[in-house]
Design an enzyme around this catalytic site. Structure first.
Site, PDB file in Angstrom:
ATOM      1  N   CYS A 134       7.567   1.399  -2.466  1.00 30.99           N
ATOM      2  CA  CYS A 134       6.313   2.138  -2.308  1.00 30.99           C
ATOM      3  C   CYS A 134       6.432   3.602  -2.706  1.00 30.99           C
ATOM      4  CB  CYS A 134       5.812   2.015  -0.875  1.00 30.99           C
ATOM      5  SG  CYS A 134       7.077   2.312   0.376  1.00 30.99           S
ATOM      6  N   HIS A 247       2.055   7.641   2.350  1.00 27.13           N
ATOM      7  CA  HIS A 247       3.285   8.380   2.055  1.00 27.13           C
ATOM      8  C   HIS A 247       2.943   9.647   1.284  1.00 27.13           C
ATOM      9  CE1 HIS A 247       5.433   5.087   3.589  1.00 27.13           C
ATOM     10  NE2 HIS A 247       6.072   4.642   2.525  1.00 27.13           N
TER      11      HIS A 247
END
Length: 341
Positions: A134, A247
């Site tokens: 990710c 994130h």
């Protein structure tokens, strides 16, 4: 999609997990051409029903499922499951799009970000396509256009990764610890090695012999493979933060040719999958909560030249790690396959 006449038998492996559930939502949102949808999970989840576009689909036990007839299989059930079952699905004729790290570094498995190297999806001798990690995923749509125009020599990156990257148990631990601390109760870390609520943990995944963690080295290995350039130097630090979704990354790059702030903004504004949020005022930058969570783009802001390096550039990159960082790219790669890619 351009290939509406052709429909596919699609299987989602790990259908009850956070990424699997998001994959299902995105398949519906993007109207993926499905003739049949098979949902697979562990024996304990078998028999449960999931709503998909007004239909109730019963989850089947992966261990006893026969994959013959499945054409596209989206895997998000962990590395062990992928290692055991992905080759079986591929051998039965399916194109497997795998979200684990199991196959990412194999030379005969393409590692694909849909906006960056879609052509790589065509070369899949084992019938398997890998999704990047990710943190790498959200970085690539931002760095690829810069690397192609100006050349990137070195990347310094610190990631600030949400607890959803550690799965449902990570989110539960943050919620539980937050409530306990606000109630002046003692906590006992379980999922994370130390307290995560109101804290930062500079440790994701296992430590390697060089002192970096595996999560950090994924950024090194995957960046080079996706951009096709082993000469790029990457210096990563990965940090777990008390955020549920999204994130963030503080990125500094050193380029071969000088790139100005204005040139970077123009290039990134035209980059597929990227949205520039870069105003020099309070709130003029993306955050995981106010921008990324639940959305598709990779957001970039705080674009500014590095005052310590003549060819340096600083950026702040944010994305939803479950959505863009995993599920969305998998579906986008499936679209490439469905359209003949």
């Amino acid at each position: 999609m351009s290939n509406e006449a052709r429909r596919f038998h699609v299987a989602v492996v790990g259908a009850t997990g956070a990424v699997g559930q998001t994959m299902l939502s995105i398949l519906a949102e993007r109207k993926f051409p499905i003739s049949k949808l098979t949902l697979l999970a562990s024996e304990r989840s078998a028999g449960q029903q999931v709503d998909f576009e007004g239909q109730k689909i019963t989850i089947q036990d992966l261990a006893t499922f026969e994959p013959a007839g499945v054409e596209i299989a989206l895997f998000s059930a962990g590395g062990g499951i992928s290692k055991e079952f992905a080759p079986k699905f591929a051998a039965a004729g399916a194109v497997v799009i795998d979200n684990s790290s199991t196959f990412r570094y194999d030379d005969d498995v393409p590692l694909v970000v849909s906006e960056v190297n879609p052509e790589a999806a065509k070369n899949r001798p084992r019938g398997i396509i890998a999704n990047p990690n990710c943190s790498t995923m959200q970085l690539m749509p931002v760095l690829a256009p810069i690397h192609r125009e100006y050349g990137i020599e070195r990347i310094n990156i610190a990631t600030y990764q949400s607890v959803s990257g550690a799965g449902q148990t990570g989110m539960e631990e943050l919620g539980k610890q937050t409530a306990q601390l606000l109630g002046f109760q003692e906590i006992e870390p379980s999922k994370f090695p130390v307290q995560i609520a109101f804290n930062l943990i500079p440790h994701i995944d296992e430590f390697l012999d060089n002192g970096f963690t595996k999560e950090e080295m994924k950024l090194v290995w995957e960046t080079r493979k996706i951009l096709g350039d082993d000469s790029i130097l990457v210096n990563p630090t990965a940090v777990r933060v008390p955020v549920f979704y999204g994130h963030s990354e503080a990125v500094n790059i050193e380029t071969k040719k000088k790139i100005s702030t204005e040139q970077a903004r123009e290039l990134l504004a035209a980059a597929p999958g990227v949205k520039v949020v870069d105003e020099r005022k309070a709130g003029g930058y993306p955050t995981p909560v106010t921008h990324a969570s639940g959305t598709d783009p990779v957001y970039v802001g705080r674009i500014r030249e590095d005052i310590s390096h003549p060819r340096g550039l600083n950026m702040w990159v944010v994305a939803d790690n479950i959505r863009k960082g995993a599920a969305l790219n998998a579906v986008q790669v499936a679209e490439l396959v469905a359209n003949g890619g």
